[in-house]
Design a protein around this motif. Structure first.
Motif, PDB file in Angstrom:
ATOM      1  N   LYS A   4      12.539  -4.109 -11.040  1.00 36.77           N
ATOM      2  CA  LYS A   4      12.657  -3.660  -9.598  1.00 36.77           C
ATOM      3  C   LYS A   4      11.497  -3.418  -8.741  1.00 36.77           C
ATOM      4  CE  LYS A   4      16.146  -0.465  -7.954  1.00 36.77           C
ATOM      5  NZ  LYS A   4      16.939   0.578  -7.998  1.00 36.77           N
ATOM      6  N   VAL A   5      10.687  -2.429  -9.831  1.00 43.61           N
ATOM      7  CA  VAL A   5       9.439  -1.982  -8.683  1.00 43.61           C
ATOM      8  C   VAL A   5       8.624  -3.368  -8.355  1.00 43.61           C
ATOM      9  CG1 VAL A   5       7.603  -0.522  -8.683  1.00 43.61           C
ATOM     10  CG2 VAL A   5       8.952   0.615  -9.526  1.00 43.61           C
ATOM     11  N   PHE A   6       8.517  -4.353  -9.029  1.00 42.07           N
ATOM     12  CA  PHE A   6       7.397  -5.844  -8.954  1.00 42.07           C
ATOM     13  C   PHE A   6       8.332  -6.082  -8.471  1.00 42.07           C
ATOM     14  CE2 PHE A   6       7.206 -10.130  -9.949  1.00 42.07           C
ATOM     15  CZ  PHE A   6       5.832 -10.488  -9.602  1.00 42.07           C
ATOM     16  N   LEU A   7       9.338  -6.480  -8.351  1.00 45.17           N
ATOM     17  CA  LEU A   7      10.363  -7.384  -6.780  1.00 45.17           C
ATOM     18  C   LEU A   7      10.619  -6.599  -5.354  1.00 45.17           C
ATOM     19  CD1 LEU A   7      13.524  -8.174  -9.155  1.00 45.17           C
ATOM     20  CD2 LEU A   7      11.390  -9.573  -8.718  1.00 45.17           C
ATOM     21  N   GLU A   8      10.553  -5.662  -5.525  1.00 46.88           N
ATOM     22  CA  GLU A   8      10.172  -5.089  -4.493  1.00 46.88           C
ATOM     23  C   GLU A   8       9.207  -5.385  -3.863  1.00 46.88           C
ATOM     24  OE1 GLU A   8      11.061  -0.846  -1.991  1.00 46.88           O
ATOM     25  OE2 GLU A   8      11.761  -0.672  -4.011  1.00 46.88           O
ATOM     26  N   LEU A   9       7.899  -4.582  -4.627  1.00 50.72           N
ATOM     27  CA  LEU A   9       6.542  -4.757  -4.831  1.00 50.72           C
ATOM     28  C   LEU A   9       6.229  -6.388  -3.620  1.00 50.72           C
ATOM     29  CD1 LEU A   9       3.577  -3.672  -4.627  1.00 50.72           C
ATOM     30  CD2 LEU A   9       3.262  -4.368  -6.288  1.00 50.72           C
ATOM     31  N   VAL A  10       6.750  -7.076  -4.190  1.00 49.58           N
ATOM     32  CA  VAL A  10       6.712  -8.666  -3.711  1.00 49.58           C
ATOM     33  C   VAL A  10       8.086  -9.242  -2.618  1.00 49.58           C
ATOM     34  CG1 VAL A  10       5.701  -9.523  -5.811  1.00 49.58           C
ATOM     35  CG2 VAL A  10       7.824  -9.568  -5.831  1.00 49.58           C
ATOM     36  N   GLU A  11       8.285  -8.601  -2.656  1.00 46.26           N
ATOM     37  CA  GLU A  11       9.422  -8.709  -1.364  1.00 46.26           C
ATOM     38  C   GLU A  11      10.846  -9.669  -1.825  1.00 46.26           C
ATOM     39  OE1 GLU A  11       8.362  -7.806   2.498  1.00 46.26           O
ATOM     40  OE2 GLU A  11       6.602  -6.006   2.293  1.00 46.26           O
ATOM     41  N   ILE A  57       2.256  -8.330  -1.429  1.00 43.81           N
ATOM     42  CA  ILE A  57       1.733  -7.451  -2.207  1.00 43.81           C
ATOM     43  C   ILE A  57      -0.144  -7.394  -1.030  1.00 43.81           C
ATOM     44  CG2 ILE A  57      -0.005  -7.307  -3.889  1.00 43.81           C
ATOM     45  CD1 ILE A  57       1.445  -8.473  -5.878  1.00 43.81           C
ATOM     46  N   LEU A  58      -0.513  -8.055  -0.717  1.00 50.30           N
ATOM     47  CA  LEU A  58      -1.100  -7.277   0.015  1.00 50.30           C
ATOM     48  C   LEU A  58      -1.189  -6.665   1.632  1.00 50.30           C
ATOM     49  CD1 LEU A  58      -4.518  -7.545   0.895  1.00 50.30           C
ATOM     50  CD2 LEU A  58      -3.915 -10.328   1.778  1.00 50.30           C
ATOM     51  N   ASP A  59       0.244  -6.582   2.036  1.00 50.28           N
ATOM     52  CA  ASP A  59       0.699  -6.568   3.358  1.00 50.28           C
ATOM     53  C   ASP A  59       1.070  -4.584   2.384  1.00 50.28           C
ATOM     54  OD1 ASP A  59       1.874  -5.865   5.545  1.00 50.28           O
ATOM     55  OD2 ASP A  59       3.841  -6.897   5.359  1.00 50.28           O
ATOM     56  N   ASN A  60       1.677  -4.548   1.830  1.00 54.43           N
ATOM     57  CA  ASN A  60       1.771  -3.645   1.319  1.00 54.43           C
ATOM     58  C   ASN A  60       0.632  -3.033   0.928  1.00 54.43           C
ATOM     59  OD1 ASN A  60       4.864  -2.868   1.102  1.00 54.43           O
ATOM     60  ND2 ASN A  60       4.980  -4.360  -0.020  1.00 54.43           N
ATOM     61  N   ASN A  78       5.780   3.911   1.761  1.00 57.21           N
ATOM     62  CA  ASN A  78       5.676   3.008   0.938  1.00 57.21           C
ATOM     63  C   ASN A  78       4.401   2.668  -0.632  1.00 57.21           C
ATOM     64  OD1 ASN A  78       2.611   1.455  -0.103  1.00 57.21           O
ATOM     65  ND2 ASN A  78       2.607   0.716   1.833  1.00 57.21           N
ATOM     66  N   ILE A  79       5.746   1.726  -0.941  1.00 60.22           N
ATOM     67  CA  ILE A  79       6.084   0.540  -1.981  1.00 60.22           C
ATOM     68  C   ILE A  79       5.239   2.042  -3.344  1.00 60.22           C
ATOM     69  CG2 ILE A  79       5.606  -1.345  -2.144  1.00 60.22           C
ATOM     70  CD1 ILE A  79       8.329   0.630  -4.590  1.00 60.22           C
ATOM     71  N   ILE A  80       3.800   1.056  -2.561  1.00 55.99           N
ATOM     72  CA  ILE A  80       2.611   2.187  -3.550  1.00 55.99           C
ATOM     73  C   ILE A  80       2.921   3.249  -4.233  1.00 55.99           C
ATOM     74  CG2 ILE A  80       0.457   1.901  -3.708  1.00 55.99           C
ATOM     75  CD1 ILE A  80       0.754  -0.800  -2.314  1.00 55.99           C
ATOM     76  N   GLY A  81       3.165   4.079  -2.444  1.00 57.78           N
ATOM     77  CA  GLY A  81       2.783   5.569  -3.070  1.00 57.78           C
ATOM     78  C   GLY A  81       4.579   5.848  -2.942  1.00 57.78           C
ATOM     79  N   ARG A  82       5.017   5.852  -2.763  1.00 59.04           N
ATOM     80  CA  ARG A  82       6.380   5.754  -3.369  1.00 59.04           C
ATOM     81  C   ARG A  82       7.120   5.651  -5.173  1.00 59.04           C
ATOM     82  NH1 ARG A  82       9.943   2.390  -1.364  1.00 59.04           N
ATOM     83  NH2 ARG A  82      10.894   1.830  -2.925  1.00 59.04           N
ATOM     84  N   GLU A  83       6.344   5.295  -5.355  1.00 58.75           N
ATOM     85  CA  GLU A  83       6.518   4.428  -6.947  1.00 58.75           C
ATOM     86  C   GLU A  83       5.180   5.432  -7.708  1.00 58.75           C
ATOM     87  OE1 GLU A  83       9.405   3.983  -8.539  1.00 58.75           O
ATOM     88  OE2 GLU A  83       9.811   3.944  -6.572  1.00 58.75           O
ATOM     89  N   ASN A  84       4.121   6.127  -6.956  1.00 55.84           N
ATOM     90  CA  ASN A  84       2.735   6.114  -7.160  1.00 55.84           C
ATOM     91  C   ASN A  84       2.531   5.109  -8.265  1.00 55.84           C
ATOM     92  OD1 ASN A  84       0.606   8.151  -8.007  1.00 55.84           O
ATOM     93  ND2 ASN A  84       1.550   8.764  -9.780  1.00 55.84           N
ATOM     94  N   VAL A  90      -2.414  -3.316  -8.661  1.00 54.36           N
ATOM     95  CA  VAL A  90      -1.590  -4.226  -7.412  1.00 54.36           C
ATOM     96  C   VAL A  90      -2.844  -4.703  -7.140  1.00 54.36           C
ATOM     97  CG1 VAL A  90      -1.398  -3.447  -5.024  1.00 54.36           C
ATOM     98  CG2 VAL A  90      -0.297  -2.318  -7.232  1.00 54.36           C
ATOM     99  N   PHE A  91      -3.900  -4.450  -7.174  1.00 53.28           N
ATOM    100  CA  PHE A  91      -5.422  -5.101  -6.600  1.00 53.28           C
ATOM    101  C   PHE A  91      -5.076  -6.438  -7.591  1.00 53.28           C
ATOM    102  CE2 PHE A  91      -9.435  -6.713  -5.591  1.00 53.28           C
ATOM    103  CZ  PHE A  91      -9.787  -6.750  -4.826  1.00 53.28           C
ATOM    104  N   ASN A  92      -5.145  -6.224  -8.518  1.00 53.63           N
ATOM    105  CA  ASN A  92      -5.573  -7.486  -9.749  1.00 53.63           C
ATOM    106  C   ASN A  92      -4.871  -8.497  -9.819  1.00 53.63           C
ATOM    107  OD1 ASN A  92      -8.559  -6.229 -10.157  1.00 53.63           O
ATOM    108  ND2 ASN A  92      -7.332  -4.649 -12.181  1.00 53.63           N
ATOM    109  N   LEU A  93      -3.120  -7.749  -9.623  1.00 52.56           N
ATOM    110  CA  LEU A  93      -2.154  -8.715  -9.547  1.00 52.56           C
ATOM    111  C   LEU A  93      -2.003  -9.832  -8.518  1.00 52.56           C
ATOM    112  CD1 LEU A  93       0.300  -9.047 -10.307  1.00 52.56           C
ATOM    113  CD2 LEU A  93       1.608  -7.187  -9.097  1.00 52.56           C
ATOM    114  N   MET A  94      -2.462  -8.688  -7.093  1.00 55.35           N
ATOM    115  CA  MET A  94      -2.749  -9.665  -5.706  1.00 55.35           C
ATOM    116  C   MET A  94      -3.555 -10.633  -5.486  1.00 55.35           C
ATOM    117  SD  MET A  94      -3.391  -8.012  -2.395  1.00 55.35           S
ATOM    118  CE  MET A  94      -5.080  -7.608  -2.836  1.00 55.35           C
TER     119      MET A  94
END
Length: 300
Positions: A4-11, A57-60, A78-84, A90-94
């Protein structure tokens, strides 16, 4: 990281903006050139989808870093801060998604020629600098143009080129025709970004992001929003008149039964959590109905 978090991260919900221009490119390729290179377009679709996820992901990621301390955007929005989320993860995935998609594109260019490299390079530069650098494109009055043109037109253009590279001619008539059939998607995608900027005007200004809405004001921006929707339908009518699309494409006008009330609702109230969905529905319904009625003409 949960699914769920991943799908939100990649919008993931916003992927309509890239899939439907791809499908219009497929339809036009068959209608005008009578050819489809299935293996090439499948590889392209995967590469495009992966890069699109990387860009979101880069945008977030950049929004998280660029956020000021004026309000609690980092921690609660922001999804990154909200979900810690781990910034390293995140950077490596991007980066991984960008590298894999780029390698797929380079591999395709070996078979279809260097124009794909040039078009791909443009798309990658826009995708990366849309939210990166000291003055990201998204923070300037250029965001709507680059997002609409790149996702609406370039995705369709690359798709048509891949299917017809043996007979594709790089001239104004060819490019103008592809631009016209991709124009509805181009305008609706630009409108999605415009609606986002209208809703986020105050927050953007606090984060030193001066989009076109900052210069036009909300009232004038809403006039532009309505105007782009009208132009999208005029483009559909023109493409049929010029025989760039089958007559069945006129059925796309039925989407007005959804687009008109959603446009009216958004013009009445511009609140991100309540009415931004209107622009999403306009893009999704307008583009989907356009593709379906275009494809129907191919079968008939």
């Amino acid at each position: 990281m949960s699914v769920k978090v991943f799908l939100e991260l990649v919008e993931f919900k916003a992927k309509t903006a890239s899939v439907l221009p791809f499908l219009i490119g497929i339809c036009y390729s068959w209608y005008h050139y009578h050819t489809i290179h299935l293996a090439y377009v499948i590889i392209y679709f995967i590469a495009m989808f992966l890069f699109n996820m990387a860009v979101d992901i880069l945008d977030n990621y950049n929004d998280y870093h660029h956020a000021t301390d004026v309000h609690d955007y980092k921690e609660k929005t922001n999804i990154i801060g909200r979900e810690n989320l781990s910034l390293k993860l995140v950077f490596n995935l991007m980066v991984g998604l960008i590298v894999v998609s780029a390698l797929m594109g380079i591999g395709l260019s070996y078979f279809v020629g260097w124009p794909l490299l040039v078009m791909g390079l443009y798309c990658y530069l826009v995708g990366i600098f849309y939210s990166s650098g000291p003055r990201p494109l998204s923070s300037l009055p250029l965001g709507e143009f680059f997002s609409g043109f790149t996702m609406g037109f370039m995705i369709s253009l690359i798709c048509v080129y891949l299917n017809a590279y043996e007979q594709f001619e790089w001239n104004w008539p060819t490019l103008s025709a592809i631009f016209l059939i991709s124009l509805p998607n181009t305008l609706w995608i630009a409108n999605l970004m415009l609606a986002n900027n209208i809703c986020d005007l105050e927050e953007d200004e606090k984060n030193n992001r001066y989009t076109i809405v900052h210069y036009l004001g909300k009232k004038q921006s809403l006039h532009v929003f309505v105007g782009l929707n009208i132009l999208a339908y005029l483009a559909i009518l023109t493409s049929v008149v010029l025989h760039l699309a089958p007559v069945t494409t006129l059925g796309a006008l039925f989407s007005l039964f959804v687009v008109y009330p959603q446009t009216k609702r958004f013009c009445q109230k511009q609140v991100k959590r309540e009415t931004f969905i209107c622009a999403v529905k306009i893009l999704a319904v307008g583009s989907l109905v356009y593709v379906c009625f275009y494809a129907l003409g191919l079968f008939l």
